[in-house]
Design a protein around this motif. Structure first.
Motif, PDB file in Angstrom:
ATOM      1  N   ASP A   1       0.832  -1.197   0.000  1.00  0.00           N
ATOM      2  CA  ASP A   1       0.000   0.000   0.000  1.00  0.00           C
ATOM      3  C   ASP A   1       0.870   1.252   0.000  1.00  0.00           C
ATOM      4  O   ASP A   1       1.970   1.265   0.568  1.00  0.00           O
ATOM      5  CB  ASP A   1      -0.912   0.023   1.226  1.00  0.00           C
ATOM      6  CG  ASP A   1      -1.888  -1.144   1.250  1.00  0.00           C
ATOM      7  OD1 ASP A   1      -2.241  -1.635   0.160  1.00  0.00           O
ATOM      8  OD2 ASP A   1      -2.282  -1.549   2.351  1.00  0.00           O
ATOM      9  N   VAL A   2       0.339   2.298  -0.616  1.00  0.00           N
ATOM     10  CA  VAL A   2       1.009   3.595  -0.664  1.00  0.00           C
ATOM     11  C   VAL A   2      -0.024   4.669  -0.366  1.00  0.00           C
ATOM     12  O   VAL A   2      -1.130   4.646  -0.928  1.00  0.00           O
ATOM     13  CB  VAL A   2       1.639   3.854  -2.051  1.00  0.00           C
ATOM     14  CG1 VAL A   2       2.281   5.233  -2.089  1.00  0.00           C
ATOM     15  CG2 VAL A   2       2.649   2.775  -2.404  1.00  0.00           C
ATOM     16  N   THR A   3       0.298   5.614   0.495  1.00  0.00           N
ATOM     17  CA  THR A   3      -0.577   6.748   0.779  1.00  0.00           C
ATOM     18  C   THR A   3       0.052   8.016   0.230  1.00  0.00           C
ATOM     19  O   THR A   3       1.215   8.320   0.497  1.00  0.00           O
ATOM     20  CB  THR A   3      -0.822   6.896   2.287  1.00  0.00           C
ATOM     21  OG1 THR A   3      -1.460   5.708   2.771  1.00  0.00           O
ATOM     22  CG2 THR A   3      -1.733   8.090   2.575  1.00  0.00           C
TER      23      THR A   3
ATOM     24  N   LEU B   1      -3.198   3.959  -2.548  1.00  0.00           N
ATOM     25  CA  LEU B   1      -3.041   3.048  -3.669  1.00  0.00           C
ATOM     26  C   LEU B   1      -2.577   1.702  -3.148  1.00  0.00           C
ATOM     27  O   LEU B   1      -1.830   1.632  -2.169  1.00  0.00           O
ATOM     28  CB  LEU B   1      -1.994   3.566  -4.662  1.00  0.00           C
ATOM     29  CG  LEU B   1      -2.165   4.980  -5.219  1.00  0.00           C
ATOM     30  CD1 LEU B   1      -0.888   5.430  -5.903  1.00  0.00           C
ATOM     31  CD2 LEU B   1      -3.326   5.026  -6.190  1.00  0.00           C
ATOM     32  N   THR B   2      -3.019   0.639  -3.784  1.00  0.00           N
ATOM     33  CA  THR B   2      -2.456  -0.678  -3.544  1.00  0.00           C
ATOM     34  C   THR B   2      -1.881  -1.195  -4.851  1.00  0.00           C
ATOM     35  O   THR B   2      -2.534  -1.135  -5.900  1.00  0.00           O
ATOM     36  CB  THR B   2      -3.507  -1.657  -3.002  1.00  0.00           C
ATOM     37  OG1 THR B   2      -3.943  -1.219  -1.710  1.00  0.00           O
ATOM     38  CG2 THR B   2      -2.920  -3.053  -2.860  1.00  0.00           C
ATOM     39  N   VAL B   3      -0.646  -1.681  -4.781  1.00  0.00           N
ATOM     40  CA  VAL B   3       0.049  -2.235  -5.937  1.00  0.00           C
ATOM     41  C   VAL B   3       0.054  -3.759  -5.809  1.00  0.00           C
ATOM     42  O   VAL B   3       0.484  -4.295  -4.788  1.00  0.00           O
ATOM     43  CB  VAL B   3       1.493  -1.711  -6.031  1.00  0.00           C
ATOM     44  CG1 VAL B   3       2.191  -2.286  -7.267  1.00  0.00           C
ATOM     45  CG2 VAL B   3       1.517  -0.179  -6.065  1.00  0.00           C
ATOM     46  N   PHE B   4      -0.442  -4.429  -6.829  1.00  0.00           N
ATOM     47  CA  PHE B   4      -0.391  -5.893  -6.920  1.00  0.00           C
ATOM     48  C   PHE B   4       0.580  -6.261  -8.038  1.00  0.00           C
ATOM     49  O   PHE B   4       0.450  -5.763  -9.165  1.00  0.00           O
ATOM     50  CB  PHE B   4      -1.776  -6.468  -7.242  1.00  0.00           C
ATOM     51  CG  PHE B   4      -2.802  -6.276  -6.169  1.00  0.00           C
ATOM     52  CD1 PHE B   4      -2.921  -7.200  -5.137  1.00  0.00           C
ATOM     53  CD2 PHE B   4      -3.665  -5.186  -6.182  1.00  0.00           C
ATOM     54  CE1 PHE B   4      -3.887  -7.038  -4.147  1.00  0.00           C
ATOM     55  CE2 PHE B   4      -4.630  -5.015  -5.203  1.00  0.00           C
ATOM     56  CZ  PHE B   4      -4.742  -5.945  -4.171  1.00  0.00           C
TER      57      PHE B   4
ATOM     58  N   ARG C   1     -10.897   0.729  -2.907  1.00  0.00           N
ATOM     59  CA  ARG C   1      -9.970   0.312  -3.959  1.00  0.00           C
ATOM     60  C   ARG C   1     -10.001  -1.197  -4.213  1.00  0.00           C
ATOM     61  O   ARG C   1      -9.446  -1.650  -5.217  1.00  0.00           O
ATOM     62  CB  ARG C   1      -8.549   0.774  -3.644  1.00  0.00           C
ATOM     63  CG  ARG C   1      -7.913   0.162  -2.401  1.00  0.00           C
ATOM     64  CD  ARG C   1      -6.634   0.904  -2.039  1.00  0.00           C
ATOM     65  NE  ARG C   1      -5.926   0.316  -0.915  1.00  0.00           N
ATOM     66  CZ  ARG C   1      -6.239   0.495   0.362  1.00  0.00           C
ATOM     67  NH1 ARG C   1      -7.283   1.254   0.682  1.00  0.00           N
ATOM     68  NH2 ARG C   1      -5.516  -0.058   1.319  1.00  0.00           N
ATOM     69  N   PHE C   2     -10.643  -1.959  -3.326  1.00  0.00           N
ATOM     70  CA  PHE C   2     -10.740  -3.396  -3.530  1.00  0.00           C
ATOM     71  C   PHE C   2     -12.081  -3.812  -4.130  1.00  0.00           C
ATOM     72  O   PHE C   2     -12.305  -5.003  -4.374  1.00  0.00           O
ATOM     73  CB  PHE C   2     -10.498  -4.129  -2.212  1.00  0.00           C
ATOM     74  CG  PHE C   2      -9.172  -3.784  -1.582  1.00  0.00           C
ATOM     75  CD1 PHE C   2      -7.993  -3.958  -2.291  1.00  0.00           C
ATOM     76  CD2 PHE C   2      -9.111  -3.263  -0.304  1.00  0.00           C
ATOM     77  CE1 PHE C   2      -6.770  -3.625  -1.728  1.00  0.00           C
ATOM     78  CE2 PHE C   2      -7.889  -2.926   0.266  1.00  0.00           C
ATOM     79  CZ  PHE C   2      -6.713  -3.113  -0.453  1.00  0.00           C
ATOM     80  N   SER C   3     -12.967  -2.863  -4.369  1.00  0.00           N
ATOM     81  CA  SER C   3     -14.250  -3.187  -5.003  1.00  0.00           C
ATOM     82  C   SER C   3     -14.005  -3.668  -6.434  1.00  0.00           C
ATOM     83  O   SER C   3     -13.247  -3.052  -7.182  1.00  0.00           O
ATOM     84  CB  SER C   3     -15.159  -1.964  -5.014  1.00  0.00           C
ATOM     85  OG  SER C   3     -15.403  -1.481  -3.708  1.00  0.00           O
TER      86      SER C   3
END
Length: 297
Positions: A47-49, A55-58, A83-85
């Motif tokens: 995760d990044v704020t 933001l989440t980077v996968f 962000r996970f929807s």
């Protein structure tokens, strides 16, 4: 008004869902308290704020070099979701195509209004370009996220960057005017997303804004030239059908490259809600194949 018929399998599945016709602030507060679905993936993540957004980077497991990147914007009428929807959609691309996925959690209306939401998404896009070693950048989103994806892509064109290789707009929310035939067809009766819900959402987003820019309501954009290859899909039995078809038509009129699929019997977000239904499998497969071809090209 008469309406297109629903796909029989989807109609049977939809019969077990609790549906409404309107959305209020009280209902919104309750919906926001519902827990997010757990993210099922073997991808590496962090995760990044950045200021007001997260933001989440996968990343595909073991990835060491550059790869295509999908910048994902979630749905929820711009008033709910996180962000996970619907994250299973881009994570399928991660698994099948080896792309990195960056998903953004922008601020929501009615607490945030005007250009704030699309500005948040653009800020996250700039971070992605600066921090992800990517060969090609794709902007993608569903429903409200599809509308924000279209707005971000217009912003990138108008601000001379960053360069976007493609945009994927899944049943996008593009027009605050809410006056199409399909908008009127899905009014006054319970549904997944109705004209009344859409009016509430857009009122929440626009606030006191009177001069609505095309970056916020992309259907208002006068010029749709210079956009990257675009994939748009929608259902025949949904409120956004006509604004989505019109957006594709206007891209073609401007000399652009757009692929449009209007799935007979599909309601709003059908393949996100019931991914295993036959029509959903076909829609997802067609979309993924288009993305694979576009990235290879």
């Amino acid at each position: 008004m008469s309406r297109p018929t629903l796909d029989p399998e989807l109609r049977a599945l939809l019969a077990d869902m609790p549906l409404g016709s309107e959305l209020t602030r009280e209902m919104l507060a309750q919906l926001r308290q519902m827990p997010s679905q757990p993210v099922k993936t073997e991808a590496e993540r962090h995760d990044v704020t950045i200021g007001e957004i997260t933001l989440t980077v996968f990343r595909p497991p073991g990835l060491t070099g550059p790869a295509p990147c999908v910048y994902w914007i979630h749905g929820g009428g711009m008033v709910m979701g996180d962000r996970f929807s619907q994250i299973d959609i881009p994570l399928q691309w991660l698994e099948e195509l080896g792309v990195v996925v960056v998903t953004v959690e922008h601020r929501l209306a009615p607490e945030a209004t005007g250009t704030t939401l699309v500005d948040d998404c653009y800020e996250g896009l700039l971070w992605t370009v600066e921090n992800i070693d990517t060969t090609k950048l794709v902007v993608a989103g569903i429903s409200a996220g599809g509308g924000l994806a279209a707005g971000v892509t217009l912003m990138a064109r108008d601000r001379n960057g960053p360069e976007i290789a493609a945009q994927v707009l899944i049943c996008p929310m593009l027009d605050h005017r809410n006056n199409t035939t399909s908008s009127k067809q899905y009014s006054g009766e319970p549904g997944v997303w109705t004209r009344e819900m859409n009016e509430f959402a857009w009122r929440s987003v626009l606030g006191d804004l009177t001069d609505v820019p095309g970056h916020v309501s992309p259907a208002l954009a006068d010029d749709l030239s210079g956009l990257p290859p675009t994939y748009i899909d929608t259902g025949t039995a949904e409120v956004f059908r006509d604004e989505d078809v019109d957006y594709a038509t206007r891209i073609w009129a401007a000399g652009g490259n757009a692929e449009l699929h209007t799935w007979a019997g599909g309601f709003h977000g059908f393949d996100a809600i019931f991914p295993d239904a036959g029509l959903s499998v076909a829609a997802r497969r067609t979309r993924t194949d288009w993305l694979a071809r576009t990235l290879d090209g």
